[in-house]
Design a protein around this motif. Structure first.
Motif, PDB file in Angstrom:
ATOM      1  N   ASN A 128       0.808  -1.222   0.000  1.00  0.00           N
ATOM      2  CA  ASN A 128       0.000   0.000   0.000  1.00  0.00           C
ATOM      3  C   ASN A 128       0.842   1.272   0.000  1.00  0.00           C
ATOM      4  N   GLN A 129       2.142   1.165   0.088  1.00  0.00           N
ATOM      5  CA  GLN A 129       3.007   2.327   0.166  1.00  0.00           C
ATOM      6  C   GLN A 129       3.991   2.327  -0.996  1.00  0.00           C
ATOM      7  N   PRO A 130       4.296   3.503  -1.533  1.00  0.00           N
ATOM      8  CA  PRO A 130       5.297   3.558  -2.610  1.00  0.00           C
ATOM      9  C   PRO A 130       6.684   3.256  -2.077  1.00  0.00           C
ATOM     10  N   GLU A 131       7.568   2.916  -2.982  1.00  0.00           N
ATOM     11  CA  GLU A 131       8.945   2.636  -2.583  1.00  0.00           C
ATOM     12  C   GLU A 131       9.591   3.894  -2.027  1.00  0.00           C
ATOM     13  N   LYS A 132      10.219   3.740  -0.884  1.00  0.00           N
ATOM     14  CA  LYS A 132      10.822   4.892  -0.221  1.00  0.00           C
ATOM     15  C   LYS A 132      12.123   5.285  -0.912  1.00  0.00           C
ATOM     16  N   PRO A 133      12.500   6.563  -0.825  1.00  0.00           N
ATOM     17  CA  PRO A 133      13.779   6.995  -1.409  1.00  0.00           C
ATOM     18  C   PRO A 133      14.963   6.322  -0.707  1.00  0.00           C
ATOM     19  N   HIS A 134      16.062   6.277  -1.410  1.00  0.00           N
ATOM     20  CA  HIS A 134      17.299   5.716  -0.866  1.00  0.00           C
ATOM     21  C   HIS A 134      18.327   6.832  -0.715  1.00  0.00           C
TER      22      HIS A 134
END
Length: 292
Positions: A128-134
């Motif tokens: 349900n959540q987009p991929e977080k930044p790295h």
């Protein structure tokens, strides 16, 4: 040569830039010192130079913003008794201060760890959540707003360099270095910034843990123009405005009115004149609920 607006256009320019919230703030009880730092537009070669230097293409709405004003800073205060307290702050860095976040080390020491050293591959995106930044080279992150030390709002390119305009998103990095998605366009973020009036910690309304109790008090008094309480993981009625700012900032000395006693029955069983039952009530107004 034509980038500088002619004299007399600054006020309509600022009115358009702030979407008219200056008048809303100035008419709010207790609000004082509504200030906008007027900045000239950025020149096109400054934007092109930034893109070439960082190997990133700015989205069109970001370019149009900087061609209108090279950064944005609006503040307002409230007056409590005789003290003026800075409260609201809306800021977007200028093109020269739109710097990459993970280029600096966490500590100002030689060979100190950088943000990339904090990268944890175990924290992947859920369904349900987009991929977080790295923090490493997989993402390119630029600071838009330092948020008065409460975190950072960032322009994030999630596919690394060379970065394309359509890959940009707006994310909030809290003080614990956790990422929270805000919007997929700069225009949508700018509307959030304006409609939340720059209230303290408003970005935390878009996190799972919400804003602090102190910030909630200010939210109750100066409610955002558009506000979705479902984003707070709180009860729906917990953010009902139960405070009346027009009364908070008025100091009135209340005088207690003693209750009148009914007539004493004369001795000998003789009845006095009939007296209706007492109808005296407290000065509580049903329109202004008081929490005990």
């Amino acid at each position: 040569m034509e980038e500088t607006p002619p004299p007399g256009c600054s006020k309509p320019h600022l009115e358009k830039l702030t979407l008219g919230i200056t008048r809303i703030l100035e008419s709010s009880p207790g609000v004082t010192e509504v200030t906008i730092i007027e900045k000239p537009p950025a020149e096109r070669h400054m934007i092109s130079s930034w893109e070439q230097k960082n190997n990133c293409m700015l989205p069109e709405d970001v370019k149009n913003f900087y061609l209108m004003t090279n950064g944005f800073h609006m503040t307002w205060s409230v007056k409590l008794d005789e003290h003026t307290i800075p409260l609201g702050s809306m800021a977007i860095n200028s093109i020269s201060k739109l710097t990459q976040l993970n280029q600096s080390s966490v500590y100002s020491l030689p060979n100190a760890p950088t943000l990339a050293d904090l990268e944890d591959d175990a924290l992947e995106a859920s369904e349900n959540q987009p991929e977080k930044p790295h923090f490493d080279s997989r993402s390119v992150i630029f600071e838009l707003d330092p948020c008065n030390g409460n975190g950072k709002v960032c322009l994030v390119y999630k596919r690394g360099k060379p970065a394309l305009a359509q890959d940009a998103e707006i994310w909030f990095l809290d003080r614990a270095l956790y990422w929270h998605f805000l919007t997929d366009t700069f225009t949508a973020y700018y509307r959030l910034l304006i409609t939340h009036l720059g209230l303290p910690q408003w970005q935390y309304a878009f996190t799972s843990y919400g804003i602090s109790p102190q910030a909630k008090q200010w939210f109750n008094m100066y409610k955002p123009i558009t506000y979705n309480t479902d984003l707070l993981a709180e009860e729906t009625n917990s953010f009902v405005n139960k405070l009346d700012p027009s009364k908070v900032f008025k100091s009135k000395n209340k005088t207690l009115i003693p209750k009148k006693k009914g007539p004493v029955q004369p001795p000998g069983g003789q009845k006095g004149p009939s007296c209706p039952p007492s109808t005296s009530k407290s000065s509580f107004s049903p329109g202004n609920p008081v929490r005990k």
